[in-house]
Design an enzyme around this catalytic site. Structure first.
Site, PDB file in Angstrom:
ATOM      1  N   CYS A  62       3.075  -3.325   3.920  1.00  0.00           N
ATOM      2  CA  CYS A  62       2.234  -2.193   4.324  1.00  0.00           C
ATOM      3  C   CYS A  62       2.943  -1.499   5.476  1.00  0.00           C
ATOM      4  O   CYS A  62       4.150  -1.684   5.658  1.00  0.00           O
ATOM      5  CB  CYS A  62       0.803  -2.633   4.650  1.00  0.00           C
ATOM      6  SG  CYS A  62       0.567  -3.613   6.134  1.00  0.00           S
ATOM      7  N   GLY A  63       2.244  -0.690   6.253  1.00  0.00           N
ATOM      8  CA  GLY A  63       2.917   0.024   7.336  1.00  0.00           C
ATOM      9  C   GLY A  63       3.479  -0.936   8.364  1.00  0.00           C
ATOM     10  O   GLY A  63       4.651  -0.855   8.743  1.00  0.00           O
ATOM     11  N   THR A  64       2.625  -1.843   8.821  1.00  0.00           N
ATOM     12  CA  THR A  64       3.036  -2.806   9.847  1.00  0.00           C
ATOM     13  C   THR A  64       3.289  -4.209   9.306  1.00  0.00           C
ATOM     14  O   THR A  64       3.935  -5.019   9.968  1.00  0.00           O
ATOM     15  CB  THR A  64       1.928  -2.946  10.901  1.00  0.00           C
ATOM     16  OG1 THR A  64       0.723  -3.330  10.207  1.00  0.00           O
ATOM     17  CG2 THR A  64       1.699  -1.641  11.653  1.00  0.00           C
ATOM     18  N   GLY A  65       2.700  -4.538   8.164  1.00  0.00           N
ATOM     19  CA  GLY A  65       2.694  -5.913   7.670  1.00  0.00           C
ATOM     20  C   GLY A  65       1.509  -6.705   8.193  1.00  0.00           C
ATOM     21  O   GLY A  65       1.305  -7.862   7.798  1.00  0.00           O
ATOM     22  N   ARG A 117       7.004 -33.554  11.456  1.00  0.00           N
ATOM     23  CA  ARG A 117       5.903 -33.316  12.399  1.00  0.00           C
ATOM     24  C   ARG A 117       5.081 -32.082  12.034  1.00  0.00           C
ATOM     25  O   ARG A 117       3.950 -31.915  12.504  1.00  0.00           O
ATOM     26  CB  ARG A 117       6.425 -33.183  13.832  1.00  0.00           C
ATOM     27  CG  ARG A 117       7.216 -31.919  14.101  1.00  0.00           C
ATOM     28  CD  ARG A 117       7.809 -31.915  15.508  1.00  0.00           C
ATOM     29  NE  ARG A 117       8.374 -30.627  15.886  1.00  0.00           N
ATOM     30  CZ  ARG A 117       9.586 -30.207  15.532  1.00  0.00           C
ATOM     31  NH1 ARG A 117      10.354 -30.979  14.775  1.00  0.00           N
ATOM     32  NH2 ARG A 117      10.035 -29.036  15.944  1.00  0.00           N
ATOM     33  N   HIS A 118       5.656 -31.229  11.189  1.00  0.00           N
ATOM     34  CA  HIS A 118       4.938 -30.004  10.819  1.00  0.00           C
ATOM     35  C   HIS A 118       3.898 -30.245   9.718  1.00  0.00           C
ATOM     36  O   HIS A 118       3.006 -29.421   9.525  1.00  0.00           O
ATOM     37  CB  HIS A 118       5.920 -28.928  10.362  1.00  0.00           C
ATOM     38  CG  HIS A 118       6.947 -28.609  11.410  1.00  0.00           C
ATOM     39  ND1 HIS A 118       6.622 -28.000  12.596  1.00  0.00           N
ATOM     40  CD2 HIS A 118       8.276 -28.872  11.465  1.00  0.00           C
ATOM     41  CE1 HIS A 118       7.711 -27.876  13.334  1.00  0.00           C
ATOM     42  NE2 HIS A 118       8.733 -28.393  12.668  1.00  0.00           N
ATOM     43  N   GLY A 166      -2.195  -5.804   8.481  1.00  0.00           N
ATOM     44  CA  GLY A 166      -3.458  -5.842   7.740  1.00  0.00           C
ATOM     45  C   GLY A 166      -3.323  -6.527   6.395  1.00  0.00           C
ATOM     46  O   GLY A 166      -4.221  -7.255   5.946  1.00  0.00           O
ATOM     47  N   HIS A 170       8.400 -24.251   9.626  1.00  0.00           N
ATOM     48  CA  HIS A 170       7.311 -24.835  10.417  1.00  0.00           C
ATOM     49  C   HIS A 170       5.940 -24.660   9.776  1.00  0.00           C
ATOM     50  O   HIS A 170       5.078 -25.515   9.929  1.00  0.00           O
ATOM     51  CB  HIS A 170       7.271 -24.195  11.812  1.00  0.00           C
ATOM     52  CG  HIS A 170       8.408 -24.613  12.696  1.00  0.00           C
ATOM     53  ND1 HIS A 170       8.388 -24.484  14.065  1.00  0.00           N
ATOM     54  CD2 HIS A 170       9.613 -25.151  12.408  1.00  0.00           C
ATOM     55  CE1 HIS A 170       9.522 -24.931  14.582  1.00  0.00           C
ATOM     56  NE2 HIS A 170      10.297 -25.328  13.592  1.00  0.00           N
ATOM     57  N   ARG A 215       0.302 -30.541  10.912  1.00  0.00           N
ATOM     58  CA  ARG A 215      -0.165 -29.265  11.477  1.00  0.00           C
ATOM     59  C   ARG A 215      -0.527 -28.282  10.370  1.00  0.00           C
ATOM     60  O   ARG A 215      -1.536 -27.566  10.467  1.00  0.00           O
ATOM     61  CB  ARG A 215       0.908 -28.680  12.397  1.00  0.00           C
ATOM     62  CG  ARG A 215       1.128 -29.539  13.627  1.00  0.00           C
ATOM     63  CD  ARG A 215       2.334 -29.121  14.407  1.00  0.00           C
ATOM     64  NE  ARG A 215       2.576 -30.060  15.503  1.00  0.00           N
ATOM     65  CZ  ARG A 215       3.727 -30.169  16.135  1.00  0.00           C
ATOM     66  NH1 ARG A 215       4.748 -29.403  15.813  1.00  0.00           N
ATOM     67  NH2 ARG A 215       3.871 -31.043  17.103  1.00  0.00           N
ATOM     68  N   ASP A 223       0.877  -1.172   0.000  1.00  0.00           N
ATOM     69  CA  ASP A 223       0.000   0.000   0.000  1.00  0.00           C
ATOM     70  C   ASP A 223       0.910   1.217   0.000  1.00  0.00           C
ATOM     71  O   ASP A 223       2.131   1.085  -0.238  1.00  0.00           O
ATOM     72  CB  ASP A 223      -0.998  -0.032   1.178  1.00  0.00           C
ATOM     73  CG  ASP A 223      -0.338   0.191   2.535  1.00  0.00           C
ATOM     74  OD1 ASP A 223       0.915   0.263   2.591  1.00  0.00           O
ATOM     75  OD2 ASP A 223      -1.057   0.287   3.540  1.00  0.00           O
ATOM     76  N   HIS A 224       0.354   2.399   0.285  1.00  0.00           N
ATOM     77  CA  HIS A 224       1.181   3.618   0.257  1.00  0.00           C
ATOM     78  C   HIS A 224       2.288   3.558   1.304  1.00  0.00           C
ATOM     79  O   HIS A 224       3.388   4.062   1.073  1.00  0.00           O
ATOM     80  CB  HIS A 224       0.304   4.855   0.475  1.00  0.00           C
ATOM     81  CG  HIS A 224      -0.560   4.769   1.689  1.00  0.00           C
ATOM     82  ND1 HIS A 224      -1.690   3.973   1.736  1.00  0.00           N
ATOM     83  CD2 HIS A 224      -0.451   5.337   2.915  1.00  0.00           C
ATOM     84  CE1 HIS A 224      -2.243   4.078   2.925  1.00  0.00           C
ATOM     85  NE2 HIS A 224      -1.502   4.884   3.667  1.00  0.00           N
ATOM     86  N   ARG A 271       7.124   0.618   7.672  1.00  0.00           N
ATOM     87  CA  ARG A 271       7.284   1.767   8.577  1.00  0.00           C
ATOM     88  C   ARG A 271       8.157   1.468   9.782  1.00  0.00           C
ATOM     89  O   ARG A 271       8.733   2.374  10.361  1.00  0.00           O
ATOM     90  CB  ARG A 271       5.911   2.249   9.071  1.00  0.00           C
ATOM     91  CG  ARG A 271       5.164   3.053   8.037  1.00  0.00           C
ATOM     92  CD  ARG A 271       3.884   3.650   8.596  1.00  0.00           C
ATOM     93  NE  ARG A 271       3.249   4.530   7.617  1.00  0.00           N
ATOM     94  CZ  ARG A 271       1.948   4.742   7.547  1.00  0.00           C
ATOM     95  NH1 ARG A 271       1.128   4.148   8.390  1.00  0.00           N
ATOM     96  NH2 ARG A 271       1.470   5.551   6.635  1.00  0.00           N
TER      97      ARG A 271
HETATM   98  C1  RB5 Z   1      -1.983   2.565   6.652  1.00  0.00           C
HETATM   99  O1  RB5 Z   1      -2.048   3.748   7.380  1.00  0.00           O
HETATM  100  C2  RB5 Z   1      -1.778   1.376   7.588  1.00  0.00           C
HETATM  101  O2  RB5 Z   1      -2.897   1.171   8.353  1.00  0.00           O
HETATM  102  C3  RB5 Z   1      -1.411   0.130   6.782  1.00  0.00           C
HETATM  103  O3  RB5 Z   1      -0.279   0.372   6.019  1.00  0.00           O
HETATM  104  C4  RB5 Z   1      -1.085  -1.112   7.600  1.00  0.00           C
HETATM  105  O4  RB5 Z   1      -0.146  -0.853   8.593  1.00  0.00           O
HETATM  106  C5  RB5 Z   1      -2.260  -1.865   8.105  1.00  0.00           C
HETATM  107  O5  RB5 Z   1      -2.162  -2.931   8.706  1.00  0.00           O
END
Ligand code: RB5
Length: 157
Positions: A65-68, A132-133, A70, A98, A136, A8-9, A109
């Protein structure tokens, strides 16, 4: 390997250098967008990448994405996909060994590009350990089947 990549952005700035890094290693990289850093919705790009992997048109998927978080959540809902956020090289290794992950979600970010390049290299180079994996991972995948009734809540307690 054939790798589908999307962001994303918030992940956009790392997408091109990661794609270039992979191309330099001889991988075929399909960039599914976005094409600018304009604000956009990560589920749209997660969906494109995940469906391409699920169809077998790409071997693995890389999402940023920002956090990975979502972007991984969305990809993991596509049947056939095992997607997880990864912030360290060790987690990239374990996600393959695993969990046989076929898509990873990187943080643009909070994790520097240099670390994400190492994470992607490890994600692509590490084989599923099997053993074993295996059972699962099969149990992960039964959740894709809408007719799977669940394991029940009677654990003999
Ligand atoms: C965008 O602001 C942010 O929410 C997205 O990049 C991501 O971190 C969502 O999980």
């Amino acid at each position: 390997m054939r790798i589908a990549i999307g962001s994303d952005h918030a992940g956009f700035d790392q997408k091109a250098p990661i794609a270039e890094h992979l191309r330099a290693q001889g991988h075929e990289v399909i960039d599914l967008g976005p094409t600018s850093a304009e604000r956009c919705d990560y589920p749209d790009y997660a969906d494109k990448v995940a469906r391409m992997v699920a169809r077998g048109d790409a071997d693995r998927g890389v999402l940023i994405c920002g956090t990975g978080l979502g972007i991984s959540m969305t990809a993991d809902k596509v049947p056939g996909i095992r997607a997880t956020p990864v912030q360290t090289v060790q987690f990239a290794q374990l996600a393959r060994e695993h969990n046989n992950a076929n898509v990873i979600g990187l943080s643009g970010r909070f994790v520097p590009l240099e670390t994400n390049l190492q994470i992607v290299d490890t994600f692509l180079a590490t084989e599923f350990a099997g053993g074993r994996h295996t059972a699962r991972v099969e149990k992960i995948m039964r959740e894709d089947d809408p007719s799977f009734p669940g394991v029940g809540d009677d654990f003999g307690l």
